[in-house]
Design an enzyme around this catalytic site. Sequence first.
Site, PDB file in Angstrom:
ATOM      1  N   GLU A 261       7.750 -18.924  42.213  1.00 36.75           N
ATOM      2  CA  GLU A 261       7.121 -17.844  42.990  1.00 36.75           C
ATOM      3  C   GLU A 261       8.241 -17.117  43.707  1.00 36.75           C
ATOM      4  O   GLU A 261       8.869 -17.677  44.592  1.00 36.75           O
ATOM      5  CB  GLU A 261       6.163 -18.422  44.032  1.00 36.75           C
ATOM      6  CG  GLU A 261       4.997 -19.185  43.461  1.00 36.75           C
ATOM      7  CD  GLU A 261       4.141 -18.349  42.564  1.00 36.75           C
ATOM      8  OE1 GLU A 261       3.999 -17.141  42.824  1.00 36.75           O
ATOM      9  OE2 GLU A 261       3.656 -18.889  41.567  1.00 36.75           O
ATOM     10  N   CYS A 300       5.463 -13.010  51.439  1.00 32.58           N
ATOM     11  CA  CYS A 300       5.668 -12.694  50.022  1.00 32.58           C
ATOM     12  C   CYS A 300       4.615 -11.724  49.527  1.00 32.58           C
ATOM     13  O   CYS A 300       4.817 -11.013  48.558  1.00 32.58           O
ATOM     14  CB  CYS A 300       5.625 -13.972  49.203  1.00 32.58           C
ATOM     15  SG  CYS A 300       4.170 -14.969  49.537  1.00 32.58           S
TER      16      CYS A 300
HETATM   17  P1  NAP Z   1      15.861 -18.680  49.211  1.00 30.16           P
HETATM   18  O1  NAP Z   1      17.074 -18.398  49.975  1.00 30.16           O
HETATM   19  O2  NAP Z   1      15.842 -18.328  47.785  1.00 30.16           O
HETATM   20  O3  NAP Z   1      15.569 -20.229  49.410  1.00 30.16           O
HETATM   21  C1  NAP Z   1      14.419 -20.819  48.880  1.00 30.16           C
HETATM   22  C2  NAP Z   1      14.586 -22.317  48.839  1.00 30.16           C
HETATM   23  O4  NAP Z   1      15.553 -22.670  47.856  1.00 30.16           O
HETATM   24  C3  NAP Z   1      15.091 -22.921  50.144  1.00 30.16           C
HETATM   25  O5  NAP Z   1      14.426 -24.134  50.381  1.00 30.16           O
HETATM   26  C4  NAP Z   1      16.549 -23.177  49.858  1.00 30.16           C
HETATM   27  O6  NAP Z   1      17.103 -24.169  50.663  1.00 30.16           O
HETATM   28  C5  NAP Z   1      16.445 -23.619  48.434  1.00 30.16           C
HETATM   29  N1  NAP Z   1      17.704 -23.613  47.701  1.00 30.16           N
HETATM   30  C6  NAP Z   1      18.696 -22.715  47.763  1.00 30.16           C
HETATM   31  N2  NAP Z   1      19.688 -23.078  46.921  1.00 30.16           N
HETATM   32  C7  NAP Z   1      19.316 -24.226  46.321  1.00 30.16           C
HETATM   33  C8  NAP Z   1      19.905 -25.111  45.370  1.00 30.16           C
HETATM   34  N3  NAP Z   1      21.077 -24.857  44.856  1.00 30.16           N
HETATM   35  N4  NAP Z   1      19.212 -26.211  45.002  1.00 30.16           N
HETATM   36  C9  NAP Z   1      18.002 -26.472  45.505  1.00 30.16           C
HETATM   37  N5  NAP Z   1      17.393 -25.685  46.427  1.00 30.16           N
HETATM   38  C10 NAP Z   1      18.053 -24.575  46.825  1.00 30.16           C
HETATM   39  O7  NAP Z   1      14.591 -17.955  49.849  1.00 30.16           O
HETATM   40  P2  NAP Z   1      14.203 -17.821  51.388  1.00 30.16           P
HETATM   41  O8  NAP Z   1      15.189 -16.905  52.019  1.00 30.16           O
HETATM   42  O9  NAP Z   1      13.965 -19.150  52.006  1.00 30.16           O
HETATM   43  O10 NAP Z   1      12.801 -17.106  51.312  1.00 30.16           O
HETATM   44  C11 NAP Z   1      12.627 -15.716  51.252  1.00 30.16           C
HETATM   45  C12 NAP Z   1      12.218 -15.298  49.872  1.00 30.16           C
HETATM   46  O11 NAP Z   1      11.118 -16.072  49.426  1.00 30.16           O
HETATM   47  C13 NAP Z   1      11.734 -13.871  49.763  1.00 30.16           C
HETATM   48  O12 NAP Z   1      12.378 -13.266  48.696  1.00 30.16           O
HETATM   49  C14 NAP Z   1      10.246 -13.988  49.470  1.00 30.16           C
HETATM   50  O13 NAP Z   1       9.711 -12.969  48.678  1.00 30.16           O
HETATM   51  C15 NAP Z   1      10.167 -15.254  48.769  1.00 30.16           C
HETATM   52  N6  NAP Z   1       8.847 -15.846  48.918  1.00 30.16           N
HETATM   53  C16 NAP Z   1       8.025 -15.847  47.845  1.00 30.16           C
HETATM   54  C17 NAP Z   1       6.777 -16.398  47.954  1.00 30.16           C
HETATM   55  C18 NAP Z   1       5.825 -16.421  46.779  1.00 30.16           C
HETATM   56  O14 NAP Z   1       4.839 -17.130  46.824  1.00 30.16           O
HETATM   57  N7  NAP Z   1       6.086 -15.672  45.749  1.00 30.16           N
HETATM   58  C19 NAP Z   1       6.357 -16.983  49.142  1.00 30.16           C
HETATM   59  C20 NAP Z   1       7.225 -16.963  50.226  1.00 30.16           C
HETATM   60  C21 NAP Z   1       8.469 -16.393  50.093  1.00 30.16           C
HETATM   61  P3  NAP Z   1      18.059 -23.798  51.899  1.00 30.16           P
HETATM   62  O15 NAP Z   1      17.245 -23.025  52.849  1.00 30.16           O
HETATM   63  O16 NAP Z   1      18.464 -25.119  52.417  1.00 30.16           O
HETATM   64  O17 NAP Z   1      19.184 -22.995  51.321  1.00 30.16           O
END
Ligand code: NAP
Length: 690
Positions: A261, A300
Amino acid sequence: MTETVARRVESFLLGSWQTGTGAGKPLAHAATGKTIAFIGAEGLDFEDALAYGRDKGGRALRAMTIHERALMLKAVGMALMERKEEFYAENAWTGATRRDGWVDIEGGIGTLLTFASRARRELPNTKVLSEGEVEPLSKDGSFVARHILTPMKGVAIHINAFNFPVWGMLEKIAPALIAGMPCLVKPASQTAYLTERVTRAMIETGLLPDGALQLVCGSAGDLLDHVTGQDIVTFTGSAETGRKLKTHKAVVNNAVRFNMEADSLNAAILGPDAGPGTPEFDLFIREAANEMTSKAGQKCTAIRRIFVPKAHEQAVVEALSARLSKAAIGLPEDQNTRMGALVSLGERDGVREKIAALAAEGEIVHGDPDHVSLVSGDAEKGAFMSPVLLRCANPFDAEAVHAVEAFGPVATVMAYDTPEEAVALAERGKGSLVSSLFTNDGAVAAEIVTGLAAYHGRVMIGNRGSAKSSTGHGSPLAPLIHGGPGRAGGGEEMGGMRGVKHFMQRTAVQGTPDMLSAITGEWVDGAAARHDRHPFRKSLEELRIGDQVETASRTITREDVEHFAEFTGDTFYAHMDSDAAKANPFFEDRVAHGYLIASFAAGLFVDPDPGPVLANYGVDNLRFLTPVYFGDSLRVRLTCKAINPRENAGHGEVRWDCRVTNQKDEVVAQYDVLTMVAKTWPPAEDATSG
Ligand code: NAP
């Protein structure tokens, strides 16, 4: 506001709370900039944790039935609800107001409880799920097939985004745990303290089996190196991270089920009929402003692109700007605050950069990304930002506006000429979680919604008819799909029992009816039957699938049909008029009513005296297959097909296979009779309560 001492956020792995090595990375309060916690997962053994989940948690969950797991979650959900104020206390640290937090905290717990109740209503109380009909594979009926679903034997690894630290976890663990899969949750570091709080409360209930729920707070390190083909990864976050993880070597090599997602450039469309002065126009403005400001636009599902008929573009810009200027921005705990802070100063900088990319294709018509006036708080220390509305004059020539997700209080207005153009512009987003359409015209709705559907997981229509009851553009709901194609990640979360089945393997099982009955716990036609006593005399203690009664026969007379017709008022010509019936392509003469056949069938198969069968609550799949003429004689074969004892009640549901045949052994009617049957007879004191 109370002073807090920064705490070390811990992970829950291998049955205990662990900090790993090092002091941890400081996490700042979104609105004050103060350090509120330290986080880090260095030195933790993820390989062992996954093995522990598969072995301990998986085994324990698979030993339970679906209803037992659902009831466990219900109790966990109730315990969380009682402690919700503890969660609200840390909700403000994320920059969210109490209203924003309601969606995350109570919305998350509500989702858990919805799954717990729907699973008990919609799924049987078994360990194995059967799906679809039994497929005959041989003429003599000795070789048949059916699909079954069983829980995957790995761990469901849920990697979540920062914006919904509670809901994000609960909406994913609910279907996984009901399916019988243990979970390992990895929340985004920035807001993991709140996920940790809620996880502690869940663990403290003592209701979850050991290994059923684990938590990693901090960087995921080598976690994904250890996934197997039985594990499932669900990812919510940015498309960039998602792509990286989806193509991780171990994920690809082991064909790991990966649900993503990601970013979504959701649209709201104002219908051509919904000009200023209509209720739809006002609803549209309210919804667009609400989506931009709730959770400071960090949802999101938030509206990023606003498509309006050219004639109403200026009116929309003015009305929306006026509404946005009323958003009081300040500290999340301040009663006067309408919009809180973004999650961090770093995120705010990122949003500013993205606004610059969007502004290069248009103009800012409301708000200033670099300055904000506050009702409370310090604009230097907190990640506050004014809502920013842009206008893009040439949306068909623009790129960034359809591709760059500014994850904050930001949206762009664009004009269209025809509904077809509105659909084409929405499609430029390359796949979204949700779009909404505001119209009171069914023809407009039919054209735009069917045009949008292939690019969307959900489409909401807003108009005067649902103005008071609508849950709005942004709210995902547990029984409905959350997810979307293309840019939105191509994943599908929740969706009611579809969400549960995502965590199970579907297997086609082929064999004799006896084998299939033994495996599924559901009687299959052709399997052995038992004829000792009338099955209506048996409580659930004694009743077994395959218990059968074959009745005497009853001849249908013309008097029966005429009596039934006059008595019920159903004097349809096929029952009453021989010439008219013969002119009908299906009948040779007057026929008996289908409902008369079903009623006579009940008269044949029931055992009338008071006993363990408590009530008939309906029939399923009723089909009248062969016409019944005067003089035909009917017999019934009733077989106990499925038994579903209810947890916490003195009775259960019993499904009976009911087959009505005529003197030529042709099946004239076939259906399932649904009854409630006591667990014991005579009933225990409280047998029918609950
Ligand atoms: P993100 O930076 O992509 O991080 C998402 C998750 O991935 C975090 O738990 C992060 O952990 C983890 N992660 C990062 N690198 C990783 C790796 N190498 N191995 C395993 N896990 C890893 O996203 P965010 O900034 O938290 O969230 C914002 C984004 O989420 C926005 O783009 C939004 O659109 C999207 N979103 C989408 C939905 C949906 O349902 N479509 C819902 C909510 C949000 P760390 O924080 O520890 O780096």
